[in-house]
Design an enzyme around this catalytic site. Structure first.
Site: not given
Length: 878
Positions: A153, A422-425
């Site tokens: 992100t 979503c793991f900042c992705n």
């Protein structure tokens, strides 16, 4: 299955067999002393814990912290901007650390500069603001900011800065970048100096895919162009994830910008990162703001400013976090001493990841269907293409995805720490899970935001599960995780045992490292004198005491309560034909997460049952404790005496203590949080704090919600206007929780089925009821019929059903002993199609509390059916 055989495909891959089949030399551990000794000496706090979130944050060793603390105790470090002796010591030490960082990445101060930042995100923001962008104009198409869609992100967020400069941002898909080499010099005039920036991660933080470092030189030379544009390309290599477990040689792969976060490498300190800047690029960077320490000279009354000469001094605004920088020195020392260097870490962590990947891929249901779906761009063939990260979703036998939130809750029962979402992705999440842009927007409209536990919407997953290994991870960690997946999905409901491997097969590297492949068991409470009690009251009773509103203690069997008749409802709306519903038990929980206080008749307040969850126990930092962190809270038994206006707190081995029901005018005011809501509270005093601290063996305090504080419910009743929103005590979501005995009975029958040894693991009805921590227990006639109710009436009182209670792992805690047993959660998960709903939330419907109102055991409950079966899942109260 006859003979008690494990289902085919459920066998755990033996490490010895994996080692024999490997096509590459395997490296596990760091020498003859083995990982076991390292774990015991440096990471003793991990005993009983399987930590698999190293891509989120790795862990620091004990010796690093000890060495750093001794350094601070033995030296005086002053502000490096001063000129005194202590300040010069700080300055020189910081400069030494800069050299150490550059040496770690195989480069020198002649080629790169180190700018300390607050983390990799701050480093990325610095590049976005300082890069020499050229806005489009009559003579120029302007710069381009290109980034791989499989980026964090914080990389994607750079486009907000470029947009403000009218610079075009271009997302580049990985598949397009792979084929970009064919475009070669079609990018345009190679002599053009129009600056463009391409950003990509050395390692995807979503899947662990490692993108070629060779792209750096190819993009800069124009042989691989993200887009066809004339100009000069610069490359930012997001190395934050990659360098946590792998060496990076900047003498070979000379990226222009390399952002880092040091806690990804060392675990400590957090909040410190760096931007490594190629010195050939440094003169091009532009600075708009200047802070303390960055100026050679400036005037306060005139626009005159001369920056310092070195790039680090120009961009490190204010005083850097110099003590944290000094801590890095001890991090490098510890890492080298314990592992021998990053190449060893790279090989060790990849071996664990490759083994786990192969074992996971081999798991099958009896039908042959896979147990997991792994999201990867590689087949884990080598550490050059894949990092020690595995991203996946768990499937049911029909191939449907089980929500990541469900997997996370189950993992916590085994004390396995992983990460979900979503793991900042978002870009990688969309690509691997097949989520379109339109679906992301619809998920937002449905209430899903990044970081929540809304894991399935209309059958579509919103995220996944990620495990990742660090340098101190062991084969035991990997196999414990694999057995958890087997236990979760392949443990047969007909009582078949879980598959086991022999100790010889599970042997990892040496005789001393040979693994006993027994099943992982849930971590129970640590042994203490309080744990062998069979009652939460601490007074020797077999069940919690039962009282009426006056504070007396009649036997429950003689309690009748007041039978009140509700007004007639419209014809056809009442849930008729199934017999009457009657309140059989009433509970309140004066102290959040502590034992129940059972009553036969009790007054209502404007936030639910009077004094229900009005107090909570907090730790030394003022953070609320729940049974998730401290199961022994259930052994604390509160009693309320309305006549004496006191709450008496008891626990086995402790003298009872009294707490006034109302706050003292001299009480210390404080603030806390419950479910992200700020609440005003006051401290109940040192006497009860000392009592709790002695019981738990650590500093604790008791705080009470202020009587004049109004905490609004997150969901309004259908007849409540904005000005009449219901208020809450320290509950999580709603004022009341109701459960149905018929629902408990169905669960009890499933749990009391025989195990593989022919014994019965009994779960008495009252034991199960206590685990769900409800306020109102009814004698329903059909299991889970309460989920179809829209509202209920109890006498003249009316309540709206807010939705089902979505359960967490707290239902696995025996409320009489504090012991954990994951079977309750797992069985409920299986029987309720993976959404562990049990009980329904109730809210007052325009309550009239001008005169006293009571709930009583024996009162009739008249439900009204919903017009539709739509459910709104809410988190459980504790």
């Amino acid at each position: 299955m006859a003979g008690g055989a494990a289902p085919r495909g459920a066998e755990l891959l033996a490490f010895a067999r994996f080692r024999e089949s490997s096509k590459r030399p395997l490296a596990y551990g760091y020498g003859p002393r083995g990982l076991r000794e390292l774990r015991q000496r440096e990471f003793g706090r991990l005993a009983g814990t399987v930590y698999l979130d190293h891509a989120g944050a790795t862990l620091f060793p004990q010796s690093q912290l000890t060495s750093f603390t001794n350094d601070l105790m033995e030296n005086v470090y002053g502000n490096p901007h001063s000129q005194n002796i202590s300040s010069r010591l700080t300055h020189d030490t910081v400069e030494h650390v800069r050299y150490r960082i550059l040496a770690h990445f195989h480069t020198s101060p002649e080629d790169y500069s180190v700018i300390f930042t607050a983390g990799s995100t701050a480093a990325l923001k610095l590049v976005a603001e300082a890069f020499p962008w050229v806005s489009p104009g009559p003579e120029s198409p302007g710069s381009r900011f290109c980034y791989l869609t499989d980026s964090h992100t914080s990389v994607v967020g750079m486009r907000k800065v470029t947009m403000a400069m009218n610079v075009t941002s271009v997302p580049v898909r990985p598949e397009d970048m792979w084929s970009a080499e064919t475009r070669g010099m079609d990018a345009g005039d190679p002599d053009s100096q129009l600056p463009h920036l391409f950003c990509y991660p050395a390692q995807s933080n979503f899947s662990g895919t490692r993108y070629p470092l060779s792209w750096i030189g190819e993009v800069k030379a124009g042989r691989r162009c993200p887009v066809s544009m004339p100009g000069k390309w610069f490359v930012l290599l997001d190395a934050a994830s990659y360098v946590s477990t792998s060496p990076l040689d900047l003498s070979v792969h000379q990226a222009d910008f390399v952002p880092l976060s040091f806690y990804k490498i060392f675990g400590f300190p957090t909040g410190l990162g760096a931007l490594l800047v190629n010195n050939r690029v440094a003169p091009l960077l532009r600075k708009t703001y200047f802070g303390g320490g960055t100026a050679s000279a400036y005037l306060a009354g005139e626009d005159f400013f001369i920056p310092r000469r070195s790039v680090a001094e120009r961009f490190e605004d204010g005083t850097i976090s110099f003590l944290d920088v000094i801590a890095l020195k001890h991090g490098f020392d510890a890492l080298e001493r314990l592992t021998g260097g990053m190449e060893n870490i790279k090989q060790h962590t990849f071996t664990l990841a490759q083994y786990t990947y192969m074992a996971l891929s081999a798991l099958r249901y009896p039908s042959g269907a896979p147990v997991v779906r792994i999201y990867s761009d590689s087949e884990f063939s080598s550490p050059e293409v894949q990092g020690p990260v595995i991203n996946f979703n768990v499937l049911d036998p029909s191939g449907n995805i089980i929500g990541y939130s469900q997997v996370d809750k189950m993992a916590s029962l085994y004390n396995i720490h992983l990460r979900t979402g979503c793991f900042c992705n978002t870009g990688a999440c969309q690509r691997h899970l097949g989520i379109s842009d339109e679906m992301v927007k619809k998920h937002l409209q449905a209430g899903h935001v990044c970081g929540d536990d809304v894991d399935i919407i209309n059958g579509q997953p919103t995220g996944s599960v990620r495990i990742s290994f660090g340098y101190m991870s062991t084969l035991e960690d990997a196999q414990a995780f694999l057995r958890f997946i087997i236990a979760m999905q392949l443990h047969q409901s007909d009582g078949q045992p879980l598959p086991r491997t022999t100790p010889g097969e599970a042997g990892a590297v040496s005789e001393s490292e040979a693994l006993d492949a027994r099943l992982i068991t849930v971590d129970t409470c640590s042994s203490s004198p309080q744990e062998d009690v069979r009652t939460a009251s601490g007074v020797g009773d077999d069940s919690p005491s039962t009282v009426d509103a006056g504070g007396s203690h009649p036997h429950l069997s003689t309690a009748t309560g007041t039978q009140e008749t509700a007004p007639e409802k419209a014809a056809g709306v009442l849930h008729g034909g199934l017999g009457p519903h009657v309140i059989t038990n009433l509970y309140l929980y004066p102290i959040k997460s502590c034992a129940a206080f059972e009553v036969t008749k009790w007054p209502l307040g404007n936030q639910g049952l009077l004094y229900d969850r009005s107090w909570m126990v907090v730790n030394h930092n003022g953070v609320c404790l729940s049974q998730k962190q401290e199961p022994r809270l259930c052994l604390i038994q509160p009693f309320i005496d309305l006549q004496q206006k006191v709450m008496v707190i008891k626990a086995k081995g402790m003298e009872p203590i009294e707490v006034p029901l109302e706050e003292n005018e001299q009480a210390q005011f404080c603030q806390s949080k419950v479910c992200a809501d700020r609440v005003n509270t006051y401290n109940c005093g040192e006497k009860v704090s000392s009592w709790l601290s002695r019981f738990f063996g650590r500093p604790c305090q008791l705080i009470k919600q202020s009587s004049d504080f109004q905490r609004s419910a997150k969901r309004r009743g259908k007849d409540q206007s904005a000005g009449a929103t219901a208020t809450l005590s320290l509950v999580n979501e709603a004022q009341y929780l109701l459960i149905n005995r018929s629902s408990v009975l169905e669960l009890q029958q499933q749990l009391n089925a025989s195990d593989e040894n022919g014994k019965e693991e009994l779960f008495p009805m009252e034991d199960l009821i206590s685990r769900f921590r409800a306020n109102i227990i009814t004698n329903g006639t059909r299991a889970f019929e309460e989920e179809k109710w829209d509202e209920i009436s109890i006498g003249s009182l009316h309540f709206q059903v807010s939705g089902p209670c979505h359960r967490c792992q707290m239902i696995c805690i025996d409320q009489q002993t504090g012991q954990r047993n994951q079977n309750v959660f797992q069985k409920l998960s299986e029987s309720r199609e993976r959404k562990v709903n049990f009980g329904v939330y109730l809210m007052h419907m325009s309550p009239d509390l001008s005169s006293p109102r009571f709930l009583s055991v024996g009162s009739q409950v008249l439900p009204v059916l919903k017009e539709n079966a739509e459910h709104h899942d809410l988190p459980a109260s504790d």
